[in-house]
Design a protein around this motif. Structure first.
Motif, PDB file in Angstrom:
ATOM      1  N   THR A   1       0.816  -1.196   0.000  1.00 25.90           N
ATOM      2  CA  THR A   1       0.000   0.000   0.000  1.00 25.90           C
ATOM      3  C   THR A   1       0.854   1.252   0.000  1.00 25.90           C
ATOM      4  OG1 THR A   1      -1.648  -1.174   1.278  1.00 25.90           O
ATOM      5  CG2 THR A   1      -1.826   1.233   1.228  1.00 25.90           C
ATOM      6  N   PRO A   2       0.563   2.257  -0.885  1.00 26.26           N
ATOM      7  CA  PRO A   2       1.392   3.440  -0.946  1.00 26.26           C
ATOM      8  C   PRO A   2       1.213   4.344   0.244  1.00 26.26           C
ATOM      9  CG  PRO A   2      -0.504   3.681  -2.359  1.00 26.26           C
ATOM     10  CD  PRO A   2      -0.554   2.294  -1.788  1.00 26.26           C
ATOM     11  N   THR A   3       2.255   5.046   0.619  1.00 23.75           N
ATOM     12  CA  THR A   3       2.153   6.007   1.708  1.00 23.75           C
ATOM     13  C   THR A   3       1.693   7.361   1.179  1.00 23.75           C
ATOM     14  OG1 THR A   3       4.472   6.544   1.404  1.00 23.75           O
ATOM     15  CG2 THR A   3       3.931   4.876   3.041  1.00 23.75           C
ATOM     16  N   ARG A   4       1.817   7.582  -0.118  1.00 28.60           N
ATOM     17  CA  ARG A   4       1.300   8.786  -0.715  1.00 28.60           C
ATOM     18  C   ARG A   4       1.011   8.482  -2.166  1.00 28.60           C
ATOM     19  NH1 ARG A   4       6.485  12.613  -2.287  1.00 28.60           N
ATOM     20  NH2 ARG A   4       7.675  10.988  -3.333  1.00 28.60           N
ATOM     21  N   PRO A   5       0.072   9.144  -2.797  1.00 32.03           N
ATOM     22  CA  PRO A   5      -0.211   8.879  -4.209  1.00 32.03           C
ATOM     23  C   PRO A   5       0.970   9.266  -5.073  1.00 32.03           C
ATOM     24  CG  PRO A   5      -1.595  10.664  -3.358  1.00 32.03           C
ATOM     25  CD  PRO A   5      -0.757  10.161  -2.221  1.00 32.03           C
ATOM     26  N   ALA A   6       1.230   8.450  -6.081  1.00 39.32           N
ATOM     27  CA  ALA A   6       2.358   8.759  -6.949  1.00 39.32           C
ATOM     28  C   ALA A   6       2.005   9.852  -7.944  1.00 39.32           C
ATOM     29  CB  ALA A   6       2.805   7.504  -7.695  1.00 39.32           C
TER      30      ALA A   6
ATOM     31  N   ASN B   1       6.226   0.606  -0.708  1.00 42.21           N
ATOM     32  CA  ASN B   1       6.742   1.584  -1.663  1.00 42.21           C
ATOM     33  C   ASN B   1       8.033   2.237  -1.159  1.00 42.21           C
ATOM     34  OD1 ASN B   1       4.585   1.324  -3.597  1.00 42.21           O
ATOM     35  ND2 ASN B   1       3.299   2.381  -2.123  1.00 42.21           N
ATOM     36  N   ASP B   2       8.931   1.416  -0.625  1.00 42.11           N
ATOM     37  CA  ASP B   2      10.176   1.939  -0.071  1.00 42.11           C
ATOM     38  C   ASP B   2      10.963   2.740  -1.101  1.00 42.11           C
ATOM     39  OD1 ASP B   2       9.894   0.824   2.491  1.00 42.11           O
ATOM     40  OD2 ASP B   2      10.608  -1.117   1.775  1.00 42.11           O
ATOM     41  N   HIS B   3      11.075   2.186  -2.309  1.00 42.91           N
ATOM     42  CA  HIS B   3      11.916   2.835  -3.301  1.00 42.91           C
ATOM     43  C   HIS B   3      11.362   4.201  -3.688  1.00 42.91           C
ATOM     44  CE1 HIS B   3      15.183   2.674  -6.241  1.00 42.91           C
ATOM     45  NE2 HIS B   3      14.365   3.369  -7.014  1.00 42.91           N
ATOM     46  N   ALA B   4      10.078   4.263  -3.962  1.00 47.29           N
ATOM     47  CA  ALA B   4       9.479   5.543  -4.352  1.00 47.29           C
ATOM     48  C   ALA B   4       9.620   6.574  -3.240  1.00 47.29           C
ATOM     49  CB  ALA B   4       8.010   5.343  -4.717  1.00 47.29           C
ATOM     50  N   ARG B   5       9.397   6.161  -2.005  1.00 48.79           N
ATOM     51  CA  ARG B   5       9.500   7.091  -0.886  1.00 48.79           C
ATOM     52  C   ARG B   5      10.933   7.566  -0.676  1.00 48.79           C
ATOM     53  NH1 ARG B   5       8.257   5.669   4.201  1.00 48.79           N
ATOM     54  NH2 ARG B   5       8.734   3.477   3.869  1.00 48.79           N
ATOM     55  N   ALA B   6      11.894   6.718  -1.033  1.00 50.13           N
ATOM     56  CA  ALA B   6      13.296   7.079  -0.819  1.00 50.13           C
ATOM     57  C   ALA B   6      13.850   7.988  -1.909  1.00 50.13           C
ATOM     58  CB  ALA B   6      14.147   5.808  -0.732  1.00 50.13           C
ATOM     59  N   VAL B   7      13.375   7.854  -3.156  1.00 53.63           N
ATOM     60  CA  VAL B   7      14.043   8.549  -4.255  1.00 53.63           C
ATOM     61  C   VAL B   7      13.178   9.572  -4.976  1.00 53.63           C
ATOM     62  CG1 VAL B   7      15.510   6.523  -4.631  1.00 53.63           C
ATOM     63  CG2 VAL B   7      13.480   6.840  -6.049  1.00 53.63           C
ATOM     64  N   GLN B   8      11.869   9.528  -4.821  1.00 51.13           N
ATOM     65  CA  GLN B   8      11.012  10.452  -5.566  1.00 51.13           C
ATOM     66  C   GLN B   8      10.597  11.629  -4.689  1.00 51.13           C
ATOM     67  OE1 GLN B   8       7.789   8.040  -7.096  1.00 51.13           O
ATOM     68  NE2 GLN B   8       8.954   7.445  -8.894  1.00 51.13           N
ATOM     69  N   ASP B   9      10.725  12.832  -5.226  1.00 47.52           N
ATOM     70  CA  ASP B   9      10.306  14.017  -4.481  1.00 47.52           C
ATOM     71  C   ASP B   9       9.266  14.836  -5.234  1.00 47.52           C
ATOM     72  OD1 ASP B   9      11.858  14.999  -6.490  1.00 47.52           O
ATOM     73  OD2 ASP B   9      13.363  15.943  -5.200  1.00 47.52           O
TER      74      ASP B   9
ATOM     75  N   ASP C   1       5.033  14.745 -13.452  1.00 47.20           N
ATOM     76  CA  ASP C   1       5.891  15.930 -13.558  1.00 47.20           C
ATOM     77  C   ASP C   1       7.287  15.550 -14.023  1.00 47.20           C
ATOM     78  OD1 ASP C   1       3.735  17.303 -12.589  1.00 47.20           O
ATOM     79  OD2 ASP C   1       4.623  17.795 -10.643  1.00 47.20           O
ATOM     80  N   ALA C   2       7.822  14.459 -13.474  1.00 48.04           N
ATOM     81  CA  ALA C   2       9.170  14.013 -13.842  1.00 48.04           C
ATOM     82  C   ALA C   2       9.222  13.570 -15.303  1.00 48.04           C
ATOM     83  CB  ALA C   2       9.608  12.886 -12.928  1.00 48.04           C
ATOM     84  N   ILE C   3       8.169  12.898 -15.764  1.00 45.51           N
ATOM     85  CA  ILE C   3       8.137  12.446 -17.164  1.00 45.51           C
ATOM     86  C   ILE C   3       8.070  13.636 -18.102  1.00 45.51           C
ATOM     87  CG2 ILE C   3       6.784  11.192 -18.881  1.00 45.51           C
ATOM     88  CD1 ILE C   3       5.942   9.265 -16.656  1.00 45.51           C
ATOM     89  N   VAL C   4       7.216  14.603 -17.810  1.00 49.04           N
ATOM     90  CA  VAL C   4       7.094  15.790 -18.658  1.00 49.04           C
ATOM     91  C   VAL C   4       8.408  16.560 -18.689  1.00 49.04           C
ATOM     92  CG1 VAL C   4       5.931  18.021 -18.887  1.00 49.04           C
ATOM     93  CG2 VAL C   4       4.597  15.971 -18.365  1.00 49.04           C
ATOM     94  N   ALA C   5       9.097  16.618 -17.551  1.00 48.58           N
ATOM     95  CA  ALA C   5      10.385  17.311 -17.490  1.00 48.58           C
ATOM     96  C   ALA C   5      11.504  16.531 -18.162  1.00 48.58           C
ATOM     97  CB  ALA C   5      10.757  17.594 -16.034  1.00 48.58           C
TER      98      ALA C   5
ATOM     99  N   ALA D   1      23.719   1.398 -13.375  1.00 47.12           N
ATOM    100  CA  ALA D   1      23.348   0.283 -14.263  1.00 47.12           C
ATOM    101  C   ALA D   1      22.059   0.517 -15.018  1.00 47.12           C
ATOM    102  CB  ALA D   1      23.259  -0.997 -13.466  1.00 47.12           C
ATOM    103  N   VAL D   2      21.182   1.371 -14.521  1.00 52.66           N
ATOM    104  CA  VAL D   2      19.887   1.550 -15.153  1.00 52.66           C
ATOM    105  C   VAL D   2      19.554   3.040 -15.214  1.00 52.66           C
ATOM    106  CG1 VAL D   2      18.557   1.368 -12.990  1.00 52.66           C
ATOM    107  CG2 VAL D   2      17.478   0.727 -15.160  1.00 52.66           C
ATOM    108  N   SER D   3      18.823   3.437 -16.245  1.00 53.28           N
ATOM    109  CA  SER D   3      18.349   4.810 -16.369  1.00 53.28           C
ATOM    110  C   SER D   3      16.931   4.884 -15.824  1.00 53.28           C
ATOM    111  CB  SER D   3      18.363   5.251 -17.825  1.00 53.28           C
ATOM    112  OG  SER D   3      19.675   5.217 -18.349  1.00 53.28           O
ATOM    113  N   VAL D   4      16.663   5.909 -15.020  1.00 51.36           N
ATOM    114  CA  VAL D   4      15.350   6.038 -14.382  1.00 51.36           C
ATOM    115  C   VAL D   4      14.830   7.455 -14.512  1.00 51.36           C
ATOM    116  CG1 VAL D   4      15.843   4.206 -12.719  1.00 51.36           C
ATOM    117  CG2 VAL D   4      16.334   6.582 -12.117  1.00 51.36           C
ATOM    118  N   VAL D   5      13.500   7.567 -14.380  1.00 49.55           N
ATOM    119  CA  VAL D   5      12.832   8.861 -14.270  1.00 49.55           C
ATOM    120  C   VAL D   5      12.365   9.014 -12.846  1.00 49.55           C
ATOM    121  CG1 VAL D   5      10.791  10.175 -14.917  1.00 49.55           C
ATOM    122  CG2 VAL D   5      12.099   8.994 -16.678  1.00 49.55           C
ATOM    123  N   ARG D   6      12.670  10.148 -12.220  1.00 45.72           N
ATOM    124  CA  ARG D   6      12.219  10.403 -10.854  1.00 45.72           C
ATOM    125  C   ARG D   6      12.197  11.894 -10.538  1.00 45.72           C
ATOM    126  NH1 ARG D   6      16.526  10.497  -6.799  1.00 45.72           N
ATOM    127  NH2 ARG D   6      18.584  10.385  -7.725  1.00 45.72           N
TER     128      ARG D   6
END
Length: 322
Positions: free
Chosen positions: A4-9, A133-141, A146-150, A317-322
Protein backbone atom coordinates in the motif's frame (compact mmCIF):
# COMPACT_ATOMS: atom_id res chain seq x y z
CA UNK A 1 4.27 -8.62 -3.83
CA UNK A 2 1.82 -5.81 -3.52
CA UNK A 3 1.99 -3.03 -0.99
CA UNK A 4 0.00 0.00 0.00
CA UNK A 5 1.39 3.44 -0.95
CA UNK A 6 2.15 6.01 1.71
CA UNK A 7 1.30 8.79 -0.71
CA UNK A 8 -0.21 8.88 -4.21
CA UNK A 9 2.36 8.76 -6.95
CA UNK A 10 0.29 11.08 -9.16
CA UNK A 11 -2.48 13.52 -8.58
CA UNK A 12 -6.04 12.77 -9.66
CA UNK A 13 -7.10 14.64 -12.85
CA UNK A 14 -8.26 18.21 -12.30
CA UNK A 15 -9.95 20.62 -14.70
CA UNK A 16 -7.70 21.79 -17.53
CA UNK A 17 -8.13 25.45 -16.56
CA UNK A 18 -6.55 24.70 -13.20
CA UNK A 19 -3.88 22.36 -14.49
CA UNK A 20 -2.74 24.33 -17.55
CA UNK A 21 0.22 26.15 -15.90
CA UNK A 22 1.89 22.78 -15.13
CA UNK A 23 1.97 21.81 -18.83
CA UNK A 24 5.51 22.94 -19.44
CA UNK A 25 7.81 21.69 -22.17
CA UNK A 26 10.75 19.49 -21.25
CA UNK A 27 13.85 21.47 -20.30
CA UNK A 28 16.71 21.77 -22.76
CA UNK A 29 18.69 18.55 -22.90
CA UNK A 30 15.95 16.56 -21.19
CA UNK A 31 14.74 13.31 -22.69
CA UNK A 32 11.47 13.29 -24.59
CA UNK A 33 9.52 10.02 -24.67
CA UNK A 34 7.46 9.02 -27.67
CA UNK A 35 6.42 5.75 -26.03
CA UNK A 36 5.52 4.99 -22.42
CA UNK A 37 4.50 1.49 -21.34
CA UNK A 38 2.78 1.23 -17.95
CA UNK A 39 2.92 -2.28 -16.49
CA UNK A 40 0.37 -2.60 -13.71
CA UNK A 41 -0.68 -5.24 -11.22
CA UNK A 42 -4.50 -5.55 -11.22
CA UNK A 43 -4.52 -6.99 -7.68
CA UNK A 44 -2.34 -4.30 -6.15
CA UNK A 45 -3.49 -3.03 -2.77
CA UNK A 46 -2.70 0.51 -3.91
CA UNK A 47 -5.11 0.77 -6.88
CA UNK A 48 -2.55 0.19 -9.60
CA UNK A 49 -5.21 0.06 -12.36
CA UNK A 50 -6.61 3.42 -11.29
CA UNK A 51 -3.14 4.97 -10.98
CA UNK A 52 -2.15 3.65 -14.42
CA UNK A 53 -5.26 5.06 -16.09
CA UNK A 54 -4.85 8.43 -14.36
CA UNK A 55 -1.22 8.65 -15.46
CA UNK A 56 -2.23 7.93 -19.07
CA UNK A 57 -4.91 10.63 -18.91
CA UNK A 58 -2.52 13.18 -17.47
CA UNK A 59 0.19 12.45 -20.02
CA UNK A 60 -2.36 12.71 -22.84
CA UNK A 61 -2.95 16.30 -21.73
CA UNK A 62 0.57 17.34 -20.76
CA UNK A 63 2.77 15.27 -23.14
CA UNK A 64 0.88 15.27 -26.42
CA UNK A 65 2.44 13.03 -29.02
CA UNK A 66 3.55 10.49 -26.43
CA UNK A 67 1.91 7.09 -26.91
CA UNK A 68 0.99 5.53 -23.55
CA UNK A 69 0.21 1.81 -23.44
CA UNK A 70 -1.18 0.00 -20.39
CA UNK A 71 -0.16 -3.65 -19.90
CA UNK A 72 -1.75 -5.80 -17.21
CA UNK A 73 0.25 -8.51 -15.44
CA UNK A 74 -1.33 -11.95 -15.14
CA UNK A 75 1.12 -13.96 -13.03
CA UNK A 76 4.33 -13.72 -11.04
CA UNK A 77 7.23 -12.82 -13.33
CA UNK A 78 4.95 -11.42 -16.03
CA UNK A 79 6.04 -7.81 -15.44
CA UNK A 80 9.62 -8.83 -16.18
CA UNK A 81 8.59 -10.44 -19.45
CA UNK A 82 6.49 -7.45 -20.49
CA UNK A 83 9.28 -4.97 -19.71
CA UNK A 84 11.88 -6.97 -21.62
CA UNK A 85 9.62 -7.28 -24.65
CA UNK A 86 8.70 -3.58 -24.65
CA UNK A 87 12.32 -2.43 -24.61
CA UNK A 88 13.44 -5.06 -27.12
CA UNK A 89 10.74 -3.90 -29.56
CA UNK A 90 11.40 -0.19 -29.02
CA UNK A 91 14.67 0.68 -27.19
CA UNK A 92 13.59 4.26 -26.40
CA UNK A 93 10.63 3.08 -24.30
CA UNK A 94 9.99 4.33 -20.79
CA UNK A 95 8.65 1.40 -18.76
CA UNK A 96 6.61 2.44 -15.72
CA UNK A 97 5.82 -0.08 -13.00
CA UNK A 98 2.46 0.67 -11.35
CA UNK A 99 2.83 -1.68 -8.40
CA UNK A 100 4.80 -2.15 -5.20
CA UNK A 101 8.51 -2.74 -4.82
CA UNK A 102 8.18 -6.35 -6.02
CA UNK A 103 6.60 -5.33 -9.32
CA UNK A 104 9.27 -2.68 -9.86
CA UNK A 105 11.90 -5.34 -9.13
CA UNK A 106 10.55 -7.36 -12.06
CA UNK A 107 10.44 -4.37 -14.41
CA UNK A 108 14.02 -3.38 -13.62
CA UNK A 109 15.25 -6.92 -14.28
CA UNK A 110 13.28 -7.09 -17.52
CA UNK A 111 14.83 -3.86 -18.77
CA UNK A 112 18.32 -5.03 -17.71
CA UNK A 113 17.84 -8.28 -19.63
CA UNK A 114 16.93 -6.32 -22.77
CA UNK A 115 19.97 -4.09 -22.24
CA UNK A 116 22.29 -7.06 -22.52
CA UNK A 117 21.30 -7.24 -26.18
CA UNK A 118 20.85 -3.50 -26.72
CA UNK A 119 23.15 -1.51 -24.38
CA UNK A 120 21.64 1.70 -23.09
CA UNK A 121 18.10 0.77 -24.10
CA UNK A 122 15.08 1.42 -21.92
CA UNK A 123 14.28 3.74 -19.04
CA UNK A 124 12.46 2.72 -15.83
CA UNK A 125 10.14 4.47 -13.39
CA UNK A 126 7.90 3.41 -10.52
CA UNK A 127 4.34 4.62 -9.92
CA UNK A 128 3.89 3.69 -6.25
CA UNK A 129 0.87 1.38 -6.00
CA UNK A 130 1.77 -1.18 -3.35
CA UNK A 131 2.15 -1.40 0.39
CA UNK A 132 5.59 -0.21 1.52
CA UNK A 133 6.74 1.58 -1.66
CA UNK A 134 10.18 1.94 -0.07
CA UNK A 135 11.92 2.83 -3.30
CA UNK A 136 9.48 5.54 -4.35
CA UNK A 137 9.50 7.09 -0.89
CA UNK A 138 13.30 7.08 -0.82
CA UNK A 139 14.04 8.55 -4.25
CA UNK A 140 11.01 10.45 -5.57
CA UNK A 141 10.31 14.02 -4.48
CA UNK A 142 7.62 14.92 -7.03
CA UNK A 143 4.69 13.30 -8.86
CA UNK A 144 5.82 10.93 -11.59
CA UNK A 145 3.91 12.77 -14.32
CA UNK A 146 5.89 15.93 -13.56
CA UNK A 147 9.17 14.01 -13.84
CA UNK A 148 8.14 12.45 -17.16
CA UNK A 149 7.09 15.79 -18.66
CA UNK A 150 10.39 17.31 -17.49
CA UNK A 151 12.30 14.41 -19.07
CA UNK A 152 14.17 13.93 -15.81
CA UNK A 153 16.33 10.90 -16.65
CA UNK A 154 19.28 9.94 -14.48
CA UNK A 155 21.47 6.91 -13.91
CA UNK A 156 20.85 4.78 -10.81
CA UNK A 157 22.93 2.14 -9.05
CA UNK A 158 21.60 -1.37 -8.55
CA UNK A 159 22.65 -4.25 -6.34
CA UNK A 160 23.86 -7.13 -8.50
CA UNK A 161 23.46 -10.65 -7.11
CA UNK A 162 25.35 -13.59 -8.60
CA UNK A 163 24.46 -17.07 -7.37
CA UNK A 164 26.83 -19.75 -8.72
CA UNK A 165 26.76 -19.55 -12.50
CA UNK A 166 23.17 -18.35 -12.85
CA UNK A 167 22.06 -15.25 -14.69
CA UNK A 168 22.59 -12.17 -12.48
CA UNK A 169 19.64 -10.64 -10.64
CA UNK A 170 19.36 -7.00 -9.67
CA UNK A 171 17.76 -5.27 -6.71
CA UNK A 172 16.77 -1.62 -6.76
CA UNK A 173 16.55 -1.30 -2.96
CA UNK A 174 17.87 -4.18 -0.84
CA UNK A 175 19.11 -7.75 -0.67
CA UNK A 176 18.59 -9.61 2.58
CA UNK A 177 18.85 -12.96 4.29
CA UNK A 178 18.01 -13.90 7.84
CA UNK A 179 15.50 -12.29 10.15
CA UNK A 180 15.55 -8.67 8.99
CA UNK A 181 13.69 -9.26 5.71
CA UNK A 182 11.37 -11.68 7.54
CA UNK A 183 10.49 -9.00 10.09
CA UNK A 184 10.12 -6.47 7.27
CA UNK A 185 7.54 -8.63 5.52
CA UNK A 186 5.65 -9.10 8.79
CA UNK A 187 5.71 -5.35 9.52
CA UNK A 188 4.29 -4.65 6.07
CA UNK A 189 1.21 -6.70 6.89
CA UNK A 190 0.23 -4.50 9.84
CA UNK A 191 -0.44 -0.90 10.72
CA UNK A 192 1.87 -0.53 13.69
CA UNK A 193 2.07 1.59 16.77
CA UNK A 194 4.98 1.28 19.23
CA UNK A 195 3.29 -1.48 21.26
CA UNK A 196 2.33 -3.66 18.29
CA UNK A 197 5.75 -3.04 16.75
CA UNK A 198 7.41 -4.47 19.86
CA UNK A 199 5.01 -7.42 20.15
CA UNK A 200 5.52 -8.37 16.51
CA UNK A 201 9.30 -8.12 16.82
CA UNK A 202 9.31 -10.34 19.92
CA UNK A 203 7.09 -12.95 18.27
CA UNK A 204 9.22 -13.08 15.12
CA UNK A 205 12.49 -13.26 17.08
CA UNK A 206 11.16 -16.11 19.25
CA UNK A 207 10.44 -18.24 16.18
CA UNK A 208 13.65 -17.49 14.33
CA UNK A 209 16.65 -19.83 13.91
CA UNK A 210 20.12 -18.53 12.89
CA UNK A 211 21.87 -19.10 9.56
CA UNK A 212 25.50 -19.97 8.81
CA UNK A 213 27.59 -18.67 5.93
CA UNK A 214 31.30 -18.69 5.08
CA UNK A 215 32.80 -15.28 4.37
CA UNK A 216 36.50 -14.52 3.95
CA UNK A 217 37.38 -18.10 4.87
CA UNK A 218 35.52 -17.94 8.20
CA UNK A 219 32.21 -19.44 9.27
CA UNK A 220 29.77 -16.80 10.44
CA UNK A 221 26.63 -17.66 12.40
CA UNK A 222 24.26 -14.81 11.83
CA UNK A 223 20.72 -13.68 12.43
CA UNK A 224 20.59 -11.19 9.58
CA UNK A 225 22.61 -9.82 6.68
CA UNK A 226 21.22 -7.00 4.56
CA UNK A 227 22.74 -5.08 1.65
CA UNK A 228 21.07 -1.74 0.94
CA UNK A 229 20.90 0.59 -2.04
CA UNK A 230 18.51 3.01 -0.30
CA UNK A 231 18.12 4.16 3.28
CA UNK A 232 15.05 2.16 4.34
CA UNK A 233 13.22 -1.15 4.18
CA UNK A 234 9.54 -2.01 4.62
CA UNK A 235 8.37 1.40 5.88
CA UNK A 236 9.67 0.84 9.40
CA UNK A 237 13.34 -0.18 9.17
CA UNK A 238 15.96 2.53 8.63
CA UNK A 239 19.04 0.84 7.22
CA UNK A 240 21.29 3.84 6.77
CA UNK A 241 20.75 7.57 7.01
CA UNK A 242 23.41 8.28 4.39
CA UNK A 243 22.62 5.66 1.73
CA UNK A 244 22.09 6.91 -1.81
CA UNK A 245 21.27 4.96 -5.00
CA UNK A 246 23.57 7.18 -7.07
CA UNK A 247 26.87 7.24 -5.13
CA UNK A 248 28.48 4.04 -6.44
CA UNK A 249 28.40 2.41 -3.00
CA UNK A 250 26.06 0.23 -0.97
CA UNK A 251 25.63 -0.44 2.75
CA UNK A 252 25.76 -3.74 4.63
CA UNK A 253 24.06 -4.47 7.95
CA UNK A 254 25.24 -7.61 9.76
CA UNK A 255 23.63 -9.01 12.91
CA UNK A 256 25.68 -11.89 14.33
CA UNK A 257 23.90 -14.57 16.35
CA UNK A 258 24.20 -13.82 20.05
CA UNK A 259 20.88 -15.00 21.45
CA UNK A 260 17.25 -13.95 21.38
CA UNK A 261 17.54 -10.87 23.60
CA UNK A 262 20.50 -9.48 21.66
CA UNK A 263 18.65 -10.13 18.40
CA UNK A 264 15.54 -8.37 19.65
CA UNK A 265 17.63 -5.34 20.62
CA UNK A 266 19.24 -5.32 17.15
CA UNK A 267 15.87 -5.51 15.39
CA UNK A 268 14.53 -2.60 17.42
CA UNK A 269 17.70 -0.58 16.66
CA UNK A 270 17.07 -1.18 12.97
CA UNK A 271 13.49 0.01 13.31
CA UNK A 272 14.75 3.17 15.02
CA UNK A 273 17.60 3.71 12.57
CA UNK A 274 20.43 3.40 15.09
CA UNK A 275 22.06 0.12 13.97
CA UNK A 276 25.52 0.27 12.41
CA UNK A 277 25.65 0.14 8.60
CA UNK A 278 28.97 -0.32 6.76
CA UNK A 279 29.43 1.47 3.39
CA UNK A 280 31.08 -0.68 0.74
CA UNK A 281 32.46 -0.41 -2.77
CA UNK A 282 33.98 -3.87 -3.09
CA UNK A 283 31.84 -7.00 -3.69
CA UNK A 284 30.73 -9.10 -0.71
CA UNK A 285 31.15 -12.83 -1.37
CA UNK A 286 29.91 -15.68 0.80
CA UNK A 287 28.97 -19.35 0.64
CA UNK A 288 25.79 -20.75 2.17
CA UNK A 289 26.05 -23.64 4.63
CA UNK A 290 22.37 -24.60 4.47
CA UNK A 291 19.46 -23.80 2.13
CA UNK A 292 18.11 -20.33 2.84
CA UNK A 293 15.77 -17.69 1.39
CA UNK A 294 17.35 -14.65 -0.24
CA UNK A 295 15.10 -11.62 -0.56
CA UNK A 296 15.57 -9.07 -3.31
CA UNK A 297 13.28 -6.06 -2.87
CA UNK A 298 10.93 -8.33 -0.92
CA UNK A 299 10.82 -11.02 -3.62
CA UNK A 300 11.98 -14.37 -2.21
CA UNK A 301 14.51 -16.52 -4.08
CA UNK A 302 15.61 -19.89 -2.68
CA UNK A 303 19.34 -20.57 -2.46
CA UNK A 304 20.68 -24.07 -1.89
CA UNK A 305 23.38 -25.25 0.51
CA UNK A 306 26.92 -24.68 -0.75
CA UNK A 307 25.88 -21.90 -3.10
CA UNK A 308 28.39 -19.19 -3.92
CA UNK A 309 26.79 -15.73 -3.63
CA UNK A 310 28.37 -12.42 -4.62
CA UNK A 311 26.64 -9.08 -3.97
CA UNK A 312 28.06 -5.95 -5.57
CA UNK A 313 27.13 -2.43 -6.63
CA UNK A 314 26.33 -2.06 -10.32
CA UNK A 315 26.97 1.69 -10.51
CA UNK A 316 24.68 3.57 -12.88
CA UNK A 317 23.35 0.28 -14.26
CA UNK A 318 19.89 1.55 -15.15
CA UNK A 319 18.35 4.81 -16.37
CA UNK A 320 15.35 6.04 -14.38
CA UNK A 321 12.83 8.86 -14.27
CA UNK A 322 12.22 10.40 -10.85
Amino acid sequence: MTRTPTRPAIRAPVPAAVREPARTAPRAGAQRFDRVVVVYNPTSTGDAPGNAHRLRAELAHRARGTAVELLRTRHAGHAEQLAERAVTEHPATLVVSASGDGGYHEVVNGVLRARRRRPGAGVCAVLASGNANDHARAVQDRPLADAIVAGAVTGMDLLQVLVDDREPRYAHSYVGLGITPVVAVEFNRHDLDALREGVLAVRTVWRYRPLTITHGGRRVELDSLVFANIDRMAKYATLSRTSSPTDGTYESVLIRHRGALALLASVLRLVRGTHEAVPRREPYAFTTSTPMPLQLDGEVHRVGAGASVVVSCAAGAVSVVR
